[in-house]
Design a protein around this motif. Structure first.
Motif, short mmCIF file in Angstrom:
data_model
loop_
_atom_site.label_atom_id
_atom_site.label_comp_id
_atom_site.label_asym_id
_atom_site.label_seq_id
_atom_site.Cartn_x
_atom_site.Cartn_y
_atom_site.Cartn_z
N SER A 162 -2.30 9.24 7.83
CA SER A 162 -2.29 8.71 6.47
C SER A 162 -3.38 9.37 5.66
O SER A 162 -4.57 9.29 6.01
N HIS A 163 -2.99 10.03 4.56
CA HIS A 163 -3.99 10.67 3.68
C HIS A 163 -4.72 9.60 2.87
O HIS A 163 -5.78 9.88 2.31
N ARG A 164 -4.19 8.41 2.80
CA ARG A 164 -4.85 7.31 2.09
C ARG A 164 -6.13 6.87 2.80
O ARG A 164 -7.17 6.66 2.17
N VAL A 165 -6.05 6.73 4.14
CA VAL A 165 -7.20 6.25 4.90
C VAL A 165 -7.84 7.36 5.74
O VAL A 165 -8.80 7.11 6.47
N SER A 166 -7.26 8.59 5.65
CA SER A 166 -7.78 9.75 6.39
C SER A 166 -7.90 9.46 7.88
O SER A 166 -8.94 9.70 8.52
N ALA A 167 -6.81 8.91 8.44
CA ALA A 167 -6.81 8.58 9.86
C ALA A 167 -5.38 8.51 10.36
O ALA A 167 -4.43 8.38 9.58
N ILE B 183 -2.55 6.43 12.00
CA ILE B 183 -2.27 5.00 12.04
C ILE B 183 -0.82 4.77 12.44
O ILE B 183 0.00 5.70 12.47
N HIS C 282 1.18 5.22 0.90
CA HIS C 282 0.58 6.24 1.76
C HIS C 282 1.27 7.58 1.54
O HIS C 282 2.51 7.64 1.44
N ARG D 34 0.85 -1.18 0.00
CA ARG D 34 0.00 0.00 0.00
C ARG D 34 0.89 1.24 0.00
O ARG D 34 1.92 1.26 0.68
#
Length: 342
Positions: A205-210, A212, A185, A183
């Protein structure tokens, strides 16, 4: 008529002695909350004990040998320092050296090089007398790391991560999961965390907006994200961010839903082992007449808790929740089949 004061009991005397002895092993003080939990006493009882200690434990000048520092929840009880400056300096440097031994698992990385460079500078500035007192430190202070990971091949990634942390630079991370799936990120690094011999980056992480965690050894590549003009992409470090908030209530670093857990401890030796450690901040114990002990805690996520319970073998039984009990039973069953004699 004046009422007589509360007479000290045998139990109180023992607890007072435990506080006094404990202070000698805690040169920088003993937090009030930690004392209350260790002795299982109330805040009011501790206040009475502190008053008694300060009134009766005096030095040759008649001054109390203990003092209270800090305010509110940060209050500590500590011995009044009487060491000479040179002795205190050597003592503090020795404590620093011991702290550095805990980082031995970082051998071969830029972190180790930086730590060794810092130590050399500090040591060279000590007097000859101090250096003599600090001889053989590598034998006097030794740490055995818990299942350390090898980061010798990740020095370049760590160098980029450290620079990004300091300069608040966004990263492009190619990350492999547990089974190797990849993945990518765009990642704002907030904290570098050491946990059980491993290194993790906590960030957004801008991929999952959270926010982590990323395990450093699973990072296949990492680089700065550049603007069209070649400059790094900066991010604003969030005000009020606290890495402790992301571990508070968890059993380790893997988060999950809040779960109330009830465990039965079947061995006195296991109970002594568990009670001597802070397995979780919410842990509580209650002894039963049949000789077993019930341990309760409220955790966020049971993934790492399940692994710990398995490590305790037959001496700890899950009572609640039912889902965790079934999981542990299934694991024990599968393990038992591996060792079944035909």
């Amino acid at each position: 008529m004046k009422k007589p004061g509360r007479k000290p009991t045998y139990g109180a005397a023992i607890r007072l002695a435990r506080i006094a002895v404990g202070l000698f092993s805690k040169p920088y003080g003993w937090n009030f909350k930690a004392i209350e939990e260790s002795l299982e006493i109330s805040e009011r009882t501790l206040a009475r004990y502190v008053s008694a200690i300060r009134s009766n434990l005096l030095d040759w000048r008649g001054a109390p040998i203990v003092e209270v520092t800090g305010t509110g929840g940060e209050r500590k009880l500590r011995l009044v320092s009487s060491m000479k400056a040179a002795e205190a300096s050597s003592y503090q440097v020795a404590l620093l050296y011991f702290s550095l031994t805990v980082l031995k698992f970082l051998e071969g990385t830029v972190l180790e090089e930086g730590v060794e460079g810092l130590w050399e500078k500090i040591y060279q500035n000590l007097s000859l007398t101090q250096q003599t007192r600090l001889s053989d430190l590598e034998r006097k202070f030794y740490a055995v790391p818990y299942a350390p990971k090898d980061y010798g091949e990740f020095s370049e990634q760590l160098d980029v991560i450290l620079r990004a942390l300091l300069d608040q630079v966004r990263l492009k991370v190619d990350y492999a999961g547990l089974t190797g799936e990849g993945r990518r990120h765009e990642f704002d690094p907030y904290s570098l965390i050491a946990y059980r011999g491993g290194l993790y980056i906590l960030g957004y992480s801008h991929r999952v907006s959270a926010i982590i965690y990323l395990a450093v050894e699973r990072i296949r590549s990492v680089e700065f994200i550049r603007q069209p003009d070649g400059s790094s992409t900066r991010f604003i470090y969030p005000r009020g961010f606290d890495p402790a908030a992301h571990t508070e209530g968890t059993f380790g670093i893997v988060e999950g839903p809040e779960t109330k857990v009830e465990l039965k401890i079947h061995s006195e030796q296991t109970e002594a082992y568990v009670r001597s450690r802070t397995i979780h901040r919410s842990q509580r114990f209650s002894h039963r007449r049949d000789g077993t002990t019930i341990m309760t805690m409220t955790v966020r996520g049971t993934t790492e808790l399940a692994n710990w319970i398995m490590s305790m073998g037959p001496w700890i039984e899950v009572l609640k929740p039912a889902s965790l009990r079934r999981e542990i039973a299934q694991r024990h069953g599968e393990a038992s089949r591996l060792y079944r004699v035909s």
